[in-house]
Design a protein around this motif. Structure first.
Motif, PDB file in Angstrom:
ATOM      1  N   ASP A 193      21.822   7.828  30.868  1.00 55.83           N
ATOM      2  CA  ASP A 193      22.928   6.885  30.690  1.00 55.83           C
ATOM      3  C   ASP A 193      22.567   5.548  31.334  1.00 55.83           C
ATOM      4  O   ASP A 193      22.671   5.368  32.546  1.00 55.83           O
ATOM      5  CB  ASP A 193      24.197   7.459  31.330  1.00 55.83           C
ATOM      6  N   TRP A 194      22.119   4.598  30.508  1.00 51.24           N
ATOM      7  CA  TRP A 194      21.802   3.252  30.978  1.00 51.24           C
ATOM      8  C   TRP A 194      22.885   2.274  30.510  1.00 51.24           C
ATOM      9  O   TRP A 194      22.586   1.140  30.116  1.00 51.24           O
ATOM     10  CB  TRP A 194      20.424   2.832  30.463  1.00 51.24           C
ATOM     11  N   GLY A 195      24.124   2.737  30.526  1.00 53.53           N
ATOM     12  CA  GLY A 195      25.222   1.885  30.097  1.00 53.53           C
ATOM     13  C   GLY A 195      25.614   2.166  28.663  1.00 53.53           C
ATOM     14  O   GLY A 195      24.861   2.776  27.909  1.00 53.53           O
ATOM     15  N   LYS A 196      26.802   1.712  28.278  1.00 46.88           N
ATOM     16  CA  LYS A 196      27.342   2.107  26.975  1.00 46.88           C
ATOM     17  C   LYS A 196      26.659   1.436  25.794  1.00 46.88           C
ATOM     18  O   LYS A 196      26.984   1.720  24.652  1.00 46.88           O
ATOM     19  CB  LYS A 196      28.851   1.870  26.920  1.00 46.88           C
ATOM     20  N   SER A 198      23.231   1.614  25.667  1.00 45.45           N
ATOM     21  CA  SER A 198      22.052   2.457  25.466  1.00 45.45           C
ATOM     22  C   SER A 198      22.446   3.632  24.565  1.00 45.45           C
ATOM     23  O   SER A 198      23.621   4.018  24.518  1.00 45.45           O
ATOM     24  CB  SER A 198      21.527   2.975  26.807  1.00 45.45           C
ATOM     25  N   GLY A 201      24.056   6.501  26.524  1.00 44.16           N
ATOM     26  CA  GLY A 201      25.252   5.966  27.165  1.00 44.16           C
ATOM     27  C   GLY A 201      26.361   5.729  26.155  1.00 44.16           C
ATOM     28  O   GLY A 201      27.546   5.973  26.437  1.00 44.16           O
ATOM     29  N   LYS A 202      25.995   5.239  24.969  1.00 49.39           N
ATOM     30  CA  LYS A 202      26.986   5.024  23.914  1.00 49.39           C
ATOM     31  C   LYS A 202      27.631   6.345  23.505  1.00 49.39           C
ATOM     32  O   LYS A 202      28.843   6.426  23.309  1.00 49.39           O
ATOM     33  CB  LYS A 202      26.310   4.378  22.698  1.00 49.39           C
ATOM     34  N   HIS A 205      30.021   7.493  26.230  1.00 46.76           N
ATOM     35  CA  HIS A 205      31.227   6.655  26.217  1.00 46.76           C
ATOM     36  C   HIS A 205      32.166   7.086  25.091  1.00 46.76           C
ATOM     37  O   HIS A 205      33.380   7.234  25.315  1.00 46.76           O
ATOM     38  CB  HIS A 205      30.822   5.193  26.049  1.00 46.76           C
TER      39      HIS A 205
END
Length: 461
Positions: A193-196, A198, A201-202, A205
Protein backbone atom coordinates in the motif's frame (compact mmCIF):
# COMPACT_ATOMS: atom_id res chain seq x y z
CA UNK A 1 1.84 -48.25 -12.44
CA UNK A 2 2.24 -45.08 -14.49
CA UNK A 3 4.39 -42.10 -13.51
CA UNK A 4 2.72 -38.66 -13.54
CA UNK A 5 4.65 -36.55 -16.08
CA UNK A 6 5.26 -32.83 -15.90
CA UNK A 7 7.08 -29.92 -17.49
CA UNK A 8 10.81 -29.49 -16.86
CA UNK A 9 10.41 -25.71 -17.07
CA UNK A 10 11.45 -23.99 -13.79
CA UNK A 11 8.51 -23.38 -11.45
CA UNK A 12 8.82 -19.59 -11.54
CA UNK A 13 8.60 -19.53 -15.34
CA UNK A 14 5.62 -21.90 -15.23
CA UNK A 15 3.92 -19.55 -12.83
CA UNK A 16 4.50 -16.54 -15.06
CA UNK A 17 2.98 -18.39 -18.01
CA UNK A 18 0.06 -19.52 -15.83
CA UNK A 19 -0.65 -15.91 -14.85
CA UNK A 20 -0.06 -14.19 -18.19
CA UNK A 21 -1.17 -16.88 -20.68
CA UNK A 22 -3.07 -19.64 -18.86
CA UNK A 23 -4.70 -21.05 -22.01
CA UNK A 24 -1.34 -21.73 -23.67
CA UNK A 25 -0.01 -23.14 -20.40
CA UNK A 26 -2.86 -25.64 -20.23
CA UNK A 27 -2.89 -26.51 -23.93
CA UNK A 28 0.89 -27.03 -24.11
CA UNK A 29 0.83 -29.40 -21.14
CA UNK A 30 -2.21 -31.24 -22.51
CA UNK A 31 -0.48 -31.73 -25.88
CA UNK A 32 2.47 -33.42 -24.17
CA UNK A 33 0.64 -35.22 -21.34
CA UNK A 34 -2.98 -35.85 -22.43
CA UNK A 35 -4.18 -37.86 -19.41
CA UNK A 36 -2.66 -36.16 -16.38
CA UNK A 37 0.26 -33.82 -15.66
CA UNK A 38 2.13 -32.09 -12.85
CA UNK A 39 1.83 -28.30 -12.78
CA UNK A 40 3.96 -27.35 -9.82
CA UNK A 41 4.45 -23.71 -10.67
CA UNK A 42 0.90 -22.40 -10.46
CA UNK A 43 1.00 -21.54 -6.78
CA UNK A 44 -1.08 -24.14 -4.92
CA UNK A 45 1.78 -26.40 -3.78
CA UNK A 46 4.75 -28.52 -4.80
CA UNK A 47 2.73 -31.37 -6.32
CA UNK A 48 -0.28 -30.06 -8.21
CA UNK A 49 -1.83 -32.63 -10.54
CA UNK A 50 -4.24 -31.65 -13.32
CA UNK A 51 -6.45 -33.87 -15.45
CA UNK A 52 -9.12 -33.46 -18.11
CA UNK A 53 -10.12 -37.13 -18.04
CA UNK A 54 -13.83 -37.41 -17.07
CA UNK A 55 -13.31 -40.70 -15.21
CA UNK A 56 -10.48 -39.18 -13.17
CA UNK A 57 -12.54 -36.05 -12.46
CA UNK A 58 -15.45 -38.21 -11.30
CA UNK A 59 -13.22 -40.11 -8.86
CA UNK A 60 -11.82 -36.84 -7.49
CA UNK A 61 -15.16 -35.03 -7.11
CA UNK A 62 -17.22 -37.95 -5.75
CA UNK A 63 -14.78 -38.82 -2.99
CA UNK A 64 -14.99 -35.52 -1.12
CA UNK A 65 -14.37 -36.02 2.63
CA UNK A 66 -13.20 -39.61 1.97
CA UNK A 67 -10.08 -40.05 -0.11
CA UNK A 68 -9.89 -36.30 -0.79
CA UNK A 69 -10.86 -33.14 1.03
CA UNK A 70 -11.35 -29.58 -0.20
CA UNK A 71 -9.63 -27.28 2.31
CA UNK A 72 -10.64 -23.65 2.11
CA UNK A 73 -7.07 -22.35 2.17
CA UNK A 74 -6.75 -22.88 -1.56
CA UNK A 75 -9.14 -20.00 -2.18
CA UNK A 76 -6.85 -17.68 -0.21
CA UNK A 77 -6.17 -15.67 -3.37
CA UNK A 78 -9.71 -14.29 -2.87
CA UNK A 79 -9.24 -13.63 0.85
CA UNK A 80 -8.21 -10.05 0.14
CA UNK A 81 -11.67 -9.38 -1.28
CA UNK A 82 -14.06 -11.68 0.57
CA UNK A 83 -12.37 -11.99 3.98
CA UNK A 84 -12.11 -15.18 6.05
CA UNK A 85 -15.75 -16.07 6.71
CA UNK A 86 -17.30 -16.35 3.26
CA UNK A 87 -18.65 -19.73 2.14
CA UNK A 88 -15.68 -19.77 -0.26
CA UNK A 89 -13.23 -19.79 2.65
CA UNK A 90 -14.81 -21.94 5.33
CA UNK A 91 -14.86 -25.72 5.40
CA UNK A 92 -16.24 -28.84 7.06
CA UNK A 93 -19.60 -28.70 8.85
CA UNK A 94 -19.50 -24.92 8.96
CA UNK A 95 -19.25 -24.83 5.15
CA UNK A 96 -22.01 -27.40 4.69
CA UNK A 97 -24.43 -25.58 7.00
CA UNK A 98 -23.74 -22.18 5.40
CA UNK A 99 -24.43 -23.64 1.94
CA UNK A 100 -27.72 -25.10 3.20
CA UNK A 101 -28.64 -21.68 4.57
CA UNK A 102 -27.88 -19.69 1.40
CA UNK A 103 -28.90 -22.23 -1.27
CA UNK A 104 -32.70 -21.69 -1.11
CA UNK A 105 -32.20 -18.06 -2.17
CA UNK A 106 -31.02 -19.29 -5.57
CA UNK A 107 -33.69 -21.90 -6.26
CA UNK A 108 -37.41 -22.57 -6.63
CA UNK A 109 -39.87 -19.82 -5.82
CA UNK A 110 -37.12 -17.35 -4.96
CA UNK A 111 -35.58 -17.84 -8.39
CA UNK A 112 -38.96 -17.37 -10.06
CA UNK A 113 -39.45 -14.10 -8.16
CA UNK A 114 -36.27 -12.67 -9.69
CA UNK A 115 -37.43 -13.28 -13.28
CA UNK A 116 -39.35 -10.08 -13.99
CA UNK A 117 -36.66 -7.95 -12.38
CA UNK A 118 -33.90 -9.55 -14.49
CA UNK A 119 -35.85 -8.72 -17.65
CA UNK A 120 -36.56 -5.19 -16.39
CA UNK A 121 -32.92 -4.45 -15.53
CA UNK A 122 -31.79 -5.76 -18.92
CA UNK A 123 -34.17 -3.41 -20.72
CA UNK A 124 -33.08 -0.48 -18.52
CA UNK A 125 -29.40 -1.00 -19.32
CA UNK A 126 -29.89 -1.69 -23.03
CA UNK A 127 -32.11 1.34 -23.67
CA UNK A 128 -29.46 3.61 -22.16
CA UNK A 129 -26.91 2.62 -24.83
CA UNK A 130 -26.36 5.31 -27.52
CA UNK A 131 -27.63 4.21 -30.96
CA UNK A 132 -25.06 3.46 -33.69
CA UNK A 133 -22.17 3.78 -31.28
CA UNK A 134 -19.64 1.19 -30.17
CA UNK A 135 -19.90 -0.26 -26.68
CA UNK A 136 -18.23 -3.16 -24.87
CA UNK A 137 -20.64 -6.04 -24.29
CA UNK A 138 -18.60 -7.03 -21.22
CA UNK A 139 -19.30 -3.66 -19.58
CA UNK A 140 -23.02 -3.72 -20.41
CA UNK A 141 -23.39 -7.29 -19.12
CA UNK A 142 -21.55 -6.35 -15.94
CA UNK A 143 -23.93 -3.43 -15.39
CA UNK A 144 -26.86 -5.87 -15.69
CA UNK A 145 -25.44 -8.67 -13.54
CA UNK A 146 -24.19 -6.32 -10.82
CA UNK A 147 -27.62 -4.72 -10.40
CA UNK A 148 -29.24 -8.15 -10.26
CA UNK A 149 -26.92 -9.51 -7.57
CA UNK A 150 -27.13 -6.33 -5.45
CA UNK A 151 -30.93 -6.53 -5.47
CA UNK A 152 -30.84 -10.28 -4.74
CA UNK A 153 -28.36 -9.96 -1.88
CA UNK A 154 -29.49 -6.69 -0.26
CA UNK A 155 -33.05 -6.35 -1.46
CA UNK A 156 -32.43 -2.68 -2.33
CA UNK A 157 -33.25 -1.26 -5.75
CA UNK A 158 -32.57 2.46 -5.40
CA UNK A 159 -31.11 5.15 -3.19
CA UNK A 160 -27.65 6.59 -2.57
CA UNK A 161 -26.23 3.48 -0.89
CA UNK A 162 -27.42 1.28 -3.76
CA UNK A 163 -25.76 3.57 -6.31
CA UNK A 164 -22.53 3.74 -4.32
CA UNK A 165 -22.27 -0.05 -3.90
CA UNK A 166 -22.91 -0.52 -7.61
CA UNK A 167 -20.27 2.02 -8.64
CA UNK A 168 -17.59 0.99 -6.16
CA UNK A 169 -17.95 -2.75 -6.70
CA UNK A 170 -17.72 -2.26 -10.45
CA UNK A 171 -14.54 -0.22 -9.94
CA UNK A 172 -13.11 -2.85 -7.58
CA UNK A 173 -13.44 -5.71 -10.05
CA UNK A 174 -12.10 -3.59 -12.93
CA UNK A 175 -8.82 -3.31 -11.03
CA UNK A 176 -8.03 -6.92 -12.02
CA UNK A 177 -9.26 -6.84 -15.60
CA UNK A 178 -5.95 -7.84 -17.25
CA UNK A 179 -3.24 -10.49 -16.65
CA UNK A 180 -0.85 -7.73 -15.55
CA UNK A 181 -3.15 -6.27 -12.91
CA UNK A 182 -4.30 -9.78 -11.91
CA UNK A 183 -0.69 -10.59 -11.00
CA UNK A 184 -1.15 -8.52 -7.82
CA UNK A 185 -3.41 -11.31 -6.54
CA UNK A 186 -0.72 -13.95 -7.13
CA UNK A 187 2.46 -12.28 -5.86
CA UNK A 188 2.42 -11.12 -2.24
CA UNK A 189 5.47 -8.87 -2.76
CA UNK A 190 3.33 -6.71 -5.07
CA UNK A 191 0.69 -6.22 -2.38
CA UNK A 192 2.12 -2.97 -1.00
CA UNK A 193 0.00 0.00 0.00
CA UNK A 194 1.83 3.07 -1.32
CA UNK A 195 -1.25 5.27 -1.13
CA UNK A 196 -4.58 5.16 -2.90
CA UNK A 197 -3.02 6.01 -6.27
CA UNK A 198 -0.82 2.88 -6.22
CA UNK A 199 -2.44 -0.31 -7.66
CA UNK A 200 -2.73 -2.21 -4.35
CA UNK A 201 -3.47 0.94 -2.39
CA UNK A 202 -6.30 1.77 -4.79
CA UNK A 203 -7.73 -1.73 -4.27
CA UNK A 204 -7.56 -1.42 -0.46
CA UNK A 205 -9.19 2.03 -0.60
CA UNK A 206 -12.09 0.75 -2.76
CA UNK A 207 -12.53 -2.27 -0.51
CA UNK A 208 -12.70 -0.06 2.59
CA UNK A 209 -15.32 2.16 0.97
CA UNK A 210 -17.46 -0.91 0.13
CA UNK A 211 -16.98 -2.29 3.67
CA UNK A 212 -18.27 0.98 5.14
CA UNK A 213 -21.42 0.76 3.00
CA UNK A 214 -22.04 -2.90 3.84
CA UNK A 215 -21.59 -2.36 7.58
CA UNK A 216 -23.90 0.67 7.40
CA UNK A 217 -26.58 -1.49 5.74
CA UNK A 218 -26.13 -4.21 8.39
CA UNK A 219 -26.38 -1.60 11.16
CA UNK A 220 -29.63 -0.23 9.67
CA UNK A 221 -31.08 -3.75 9.55
CA UNK A 222 -30.21 -4.33 13.21
CA UNK A 223 -31.90 -1.05 14.14
CA UNK A 224 -34.98 -1.65 11.96
CA UNK A 225 -35.68 -5.39 11.71
CA UNK A 226 -38.33 -6.40 9.14
CA UNK A 227 -39.46 -10.05 9.29
CA UNK A 228 -41.14 -9.73 5.86
CA UNK A 229 -37.91 -9.13 3.94
CA UNK A 230 -36.77 -12.04 1.77
CA UNK A 231 -33.35 -10.88 0.50
CA UNK A 232 -30.22 -12.89 1.32
CA UNK A 233 -28.92 -10.41 3.92
CA UNK A 234 -32.20 -10.68 5.87
CA UNK A 235 -32.06 -14.47 5.63
CA UNK A 236 -28.49 -14.55 6.95
CA UNK A 237 -29.25 -12.13 9.79
CA UNK A 238 -32.21 -14.24 10.91
CA UNK A 239 -30.21 -17.48 10.97
CA UNK A 240 -28.87 -19.06 14.16
CA UNK A 241 -26.32 -21.80 14.74
CA UNK A 242 -26.94 -24.87 16.93
CA UNK A 243 -26.17 -22.77 20.03
CA UNK A 244 -28.64 -20.03 19.05
CA UNK A 245 -25.93 -17.56 18.02
CA UNK A 246 -26.39 -15.27 14.99
CA UNK A 247 -23.67 -14.56 12.43
CA UNK A 248 -21.37 -11.74 13.49
CA UNK A 249 -21.30 -8.53 11.47
CA UNK A 250 -17.90 -9.55 10.10
CA UNK A 251 -19.25 -12.94 8.99
CA UNK A 252 -22.18 -11.20 7.32
CA UNK A 253 -19.84 -8.79 5.53
CA UNK A 254 -17.61 -11.61 4.24
CA UNK A 255 -20.56 -13.64 3.00
CA UNK A 256 -22.05 -10.65 1.20
CA UNK A 257 -18.72 -9.78 -0.43
CA UNK A 258 -18.33 -13.36 -1.62
CA UNK A 259 -21.82 -13.43 -3.10
CA UNK A 260 -21.37 -10.05 -4.78
CA UNK A 261 -18.05 -11.06 -6.32
CA UNK A 262 -19.00 -14.56 -7.48
CA UNK A 263 -22.55 -13.55 -8.36
CA UNK A 264 -21.83 -10.97 -11.03
CA UNK A 265 -18.30 -11.21 -12.48
CA UNK A 266 -18.61 -14.73 -13.85
CA UNK A 267 -22.16 -14.29 -15.16
CA UNK A 268 -21.29 -11.03 -16.90
CA UNK A 269 -18.38 -12.73 -18.67
CA UNK A 270 -20.51 -15.71 -19.74
CA UNK A 271 -23.22 -13.43 -21.17
CA UNK A 272 -20.67 -11.38 -23.14
CA UNK A 273 -19.27 -14.59 -24.63
CA UNK A 274 -22.80 -15.68 -25.56
CA UNK A 275 -23.40 -12.43 -27.48
CA UNK A 276 -20.04 -12.88 -29.19
CA UNK A 277 -20.70 -16.46 -30.31
CA UNK A 278 -24.27 -15.72 -31.43
CA UNK A 279 -23.05 -12.93 -33.68
CA UNK A 280 -20.20 -15.13 -34.98
CA UNK A 281 -22.71 -17.80 -36.07
CA UNK A 282 -25.72 -16.22 -37.85
CA UNK A 283 -27.46 -19.60 -38.30
CA UNK A 284 -27.46 -20.17 -34.54
CA UNK A 285 -28.68 -16.62 -33.94
CA UNK A 286 -31.52 -17.12 -36.43
CA UNK A 287 -32.55 -20.46 -34.95
CA UNK A 288 -32.60 -18.97 -31.45
CA UNK A 289 -34.68 -16.04 -32.71
CA UNK A 290 -37.27 -18.44 -34.12
CA UNK A 291 -37.50 -20.33 -30.84
CA UNK A 292 -37.94 -17.10 -28.85
CA UNK A 293 -40.62 -15.84 -31.26
CA UNK A 294 -42.59 -19.06 -30.75
CA UNK A 295 -43.44 -17.98 -27.19
CA UNK A 296 -45.49 -14.99 -28.35
CA UNK A 297 -45.68 -11.66 -26.55
CA UNK A 298 -44.90 -11.20 -22.83
CA UNK A 299 -43.84 -14.80 -22.13
CA UNK A 300 -43.42 -16.02 -18.57
CA UNK A 301 -39.82 -16.01 -17.32
CA UNK A 302 -39.98 -19.70 -16.38
CA UNK A 303 -41.21 -20.58 -19.90
CA UNK A 304 -38.21 -18.74 -21.36
CA UNK A 305 -35.82 -20.59 -19.04
CA UNK A 306 -37.19 -23.95 -20.20
CA UNK A 307 -36.54 -23.33 -23.92
CA UNK A 308 -34.31 -26.19 -25.16
CA UNK A 309 -32.31 -24.34 -27.83
CA UNK A 310 -31.73 -21.33 -25.58
CA UNK A 311 -30.46 -23.73 -22.91
CA UNK A 312 -28.19 -25.39 -25.48
CA UNK A 313 -26.82 -22.00 -26.58
CA UNK A 314 -25.95 -21.14 -22.97
CA UNK A 315 -24.36 -24.55 -22.38
CA UNK A 316 -22.29 -24.35 -25.56
CA UNK A 317 -21.11 -20.87 -24.53
CA UNK A 318 -19.96 -22.22 -21.16
CA UNK A 319 -18.38 -25.18 -22.95
CA UNK A 320 -16.35 -23.39 -25.62
CA UNK A 321 -15.33 -20.41 -23.44
CA UNK A 322 -15.61 -21.52 -19.79
CA UNK A 323 -15.25 -18.75 -17.23
CA UNK A 324 -13.62 -20.99 -14.61
CA UNK A 325 -10.51 -22.91 -15.65
CA UNK A 326 -10.23 -25.45 -12.83
CA UNK A 327 -12.30 -27.29 -10.28
CA UNK A 328 -11.62 -26.47 -6.64
CA UNK A 329 -8.37 -28.15 -5.49
CA UNK A 330 -8.67 -31.42 -3.59
CA UNK A 331 -5.96 -32.86 -1.32
CA UNK A 332 -5.42 -36.64 -1.20
CA UNK A 333 -5.92 -38.02 2.31
CA UNK A 334 -4.51 -41.48 1.58
CA UNK A 335 -2.68 -43.29 -1.23
CA UNK A 336 -5.07 -43.74 -4.16
CA UNK A 337 -4.82 -44.76 -7.80
CA UNK A 338 -6.66 -42.76 -10.47
CA UNK A 339 -6.79 -44.03 -14.07
CA UNK A 340 -3.59 -45.94 -13.39
CA UNK A 341 -1.62 -43.08 -11.79
CA UNK A 342 -0.50 -43.17 -8.13
CA UNK A 343 -1.68 -40.23 -6.00
CA UNK A 344 0.20 -39.74 -2.72
CA UNK A 345 -1.22 -38.31 0.52
CA UNK A 346 -0.86 -34.54 0.36
CA UNK A 347 -0.97 -34.39 -3.45
CA UNK A 348 -3.21 -31.61 -4.79
CA UNK A 349 -5.48 -32.75 -7.63
CA UNK A 350 -7.65 -30.60 -9.88
CA UNK A 351 -9.98 -31.24 -12.76
CA UNK A 352 -9.25 -28.86 -15.64
CA UNK A 353 -12.59 -27.47 -16.83
CA UNK A 354 -11.09 -25.69 -19.83
CA UNK A 355 -9.25 -28.75 -21.19
CA UNK A 356 -12.18 -31.10 -20.52
CA UNK A 357 -14.47 -28.84 -22.56
CA UNK A 358 -12.01 -28.90 -25.48
CA UNK A 359 -11.68 -32.69 -25.68
CA UNK A 360 -12.21 -33.86 -29.23
CA UNK A 361 -13.50 -37.27 -28.07
CA UNK A 362 -16.31 -35.55 -26.14
CA UNK A 363 -16.92 -32.55 -28.37
CA UNK A 364 -16.04 -33.29 -32.04
CA UNK A 365 -14.87 -30.17 -33.90
CA UNK A 366 -14.52 -28.57 -30.49
CA UNK A 367 -13.48 -25.18 -31.91
CA UNK A 368 -16.91 -24.90 -33.56
CA UNK A 369 -19.77 -23.17 -31.73
CA UNK A 370 -22.53 -25.75 -32.17
CA UNK A 371 -25.31 -25.75 -29.53
CA UNK A 372 -26.93 -28.77 -31.21
CA UNK A 373 -24.38 -31.03 -29.53
CA UNK A 374 -26.25 -30.47 -26.25
CA UNK A 375 -29.52 -31.57 -27.87
CA UNK A 376 -27.94 -34.66 -29.43
CA UNK A 377 -26.17 -35.94 -26.33
CA UNK A 378 -26.55 -35.89 -22.57
CA UNK A 379 -23.19 -35.03 -20.99
CA UNK A 380 -22.28 -36.27 -17.52
CA UNK A 381 -21.39 -33.82 -14.70
CA UNK A 382 -17.74 -34.85 -15.26
CA UNK A 383 -17.75 -34.14 -19.00
CA UNK A 384 -19.50 -30.76 -18.80
CA UNK A 385 -18.40 -29.01 -15.61
CA UNK A 386 -18.66 -25.20 -15.96
CA UNK A 387 -19.69 -24.81 -12.31
CA UNK A 388 -17.27 -27.29 -10.77
CA UNK A 389 -18.57 -30.18 -8.69
CA UNK A 390 -18.73 -31.95 -5.34
CA UNK A 391 -18.98 -30.00 -2.08
CA UNK A 392 -17.47 -26.91 -3.72
CA UNK A 393 -19.86 -26.74 -6.68
CA UNK A 394 -20.90 -23.15 -7.43
CA UNK A 395 -23.63 -21.99 -5.04
CA UNK A 396 -25.22 -19.63 -7.54
CA UNK A 397 -25.33 -22.01 -10.49
CA UNK A 398 -29.12 -21.97 -10.84
CA UNK A 399 -29.33 -18.17 -10.63
CA UNK A 400 -26.46 -17.75 -13.12
CA UNK A 401 -28.12 -20.02 -15.69
CA UNK A 402 -31.53 -18.43 -15.16
CA UNK A 403 -30.10 -14.91 -15.47
CA UNK A 404 -28.06 -15.80 -18.55
CA UNK A 405 -31.11 -17.19 -20.35
CA UNK A 406 -33.40 -14.27 -19.52
CA UNK A 407 -30.84 -11.59 -20.37
CA UNK A 408 -29.98 -13.22 -23.71
CA UNK A 409 -33.66 -13.76 -24.54
CA UNK A 410 -34.46 -10.12 -23.75
CA UNK A 411 -31.59 -8.75 -25.84
CA UNK A 412 -32.03 -11.06 -28.83
CA UNK A 413 -35.80 -10.46 -28.92
CA UNK A 414 -35.83 -6.69 -28.53
CA UNK A 415 -32.57 -5.20 -29.76
CA UNK A 416 -30.34 -5.16 -32.82
CA UNK A 417 -26.59 -5.45 -32.34
CA UNK A 418 -23.65 -5.96 -34.65
CA UNK A 419 -19.92 -6.33 -34.17
CA UNK A 420 -17.96 -3.12 -33.70
CA UNK A 421 -14.96 -4.60 -35.52
CA UNK A 422 -13.85 -7.84 -37.17
CA UNK A 423 -11.12 -8.81 -34.69
CA UNK A 424 -11.72 -12.24 -33.13
CA UNK A 425 -11.92 -12.45 -29.35
CA UNK A 426 -9.42 -14.47 -27.34
CA UNK A 427 -9.60 -15.93 -23.85
CA UNK A 428 -7.59 -13.84 -21.38
CA UNK A 429 -7.10 -13.98 -17.64
CA UNK A 430 -9.33 -11.64 -15.63
CA UNK A 431 -8.56 -12.17 -11.96
CA UNK A 432 -9.00 -15.92 -11.46
CA UNK A 433 -11.29 -16.34 -14.50
CA UNK A 434 -11.12 -16.31 -18.31
CA UNK A 435 -12.80 -13.40 -20.11
CA UNK A 436 -12.86 -11.95 -23.65
CA UNK A 437 -9.59 -10.04 -24.03
CA UNK A 438 -11.12 -7.09 -25.88
CA UNK A 439 -14.48 -6.99 -24.07
CA UNK A 440 -16.55 -7.86 -27.21
CA UNK A 441 -16.90 -4.60 -29.14
CA UNK A 442 -20.43 -4.17 -30.49
CA UNK A 443 -22.61 -1.46 -32.02
CA UNK A 444 -26.10 -0.85 -30.65
CA UNK A 445 -28.55 -0.34 -33.52
CA UNK A 446 -31.66 0.25 -31.43
CA UNK A 447 -34.84 -1.75 -31.04
CA UNK A 448 -35.99 -4.32 -33.55
CA UNK A 449 -38.31 -2.80 -36.14
CA UNK A 450 -41.17 -4.37 -38.05
CA UNK A 451 -44.17 -6.57 -37.51
CA UNK A 452 -42.12 -9.58 -36.40
CA UNK A 453 -40.60 -7.75 -33.47
CA UNK A 454 -41.67 -9.12 -30.11
CA UNK A 455 -41.42 -7.07 -26.95
CA UNK A 456 -40.16 -9.07 -24.03
CA UNK A 457 -41.51 -7.12 -21.09
CA UNK A 458 -42.57 -7.90 -17.58
CA UNK A 459 -45.20 -10.60 -17.47
CA UNK A 460 -48.49 -9.26 -16.22
CA UNK A 461 -49.66 -12.66 -15.03
Amino acid sequence: MKIIPGSKTPSFLQRLQWIFDPVSFLENNQAQYPEMFLASGIGFGDRVIMTSDPQAIQEILTNDRKQFNAPSGFNSILRHVVGNSSTMLIEGDRHRKRRQLVMPSFHGERLKAYGDRIIGITNEVMTQLPIEQTFLARNAMQAISLQIIIETVFGITQGERYQQIKQLFGELTELFESPLTSSFLFFSFLQQDWGKWSPWGKFLHRRQQIDNLIYAEISDRHANPDPNRTDILSLLMASRDEFGNPLTDEELRDELMGLLLAGHETTATAMSWALYWLHCTPKVKEKLGQELASLGESPDAMDIARLPYLTAVCNETLRISPVAMLTFPRVAQEPVEIIGYPIKPGDIVMGCIYLTHQREDLYPNHHEFRPERFLERQYSPYEFIPFGGGVRRCLGEALAQFEMKLVLATIMTNYQLKFGDTQPEKLQRRGVTLAPARGVKMIFQGKHQGIKAQTLELSRS
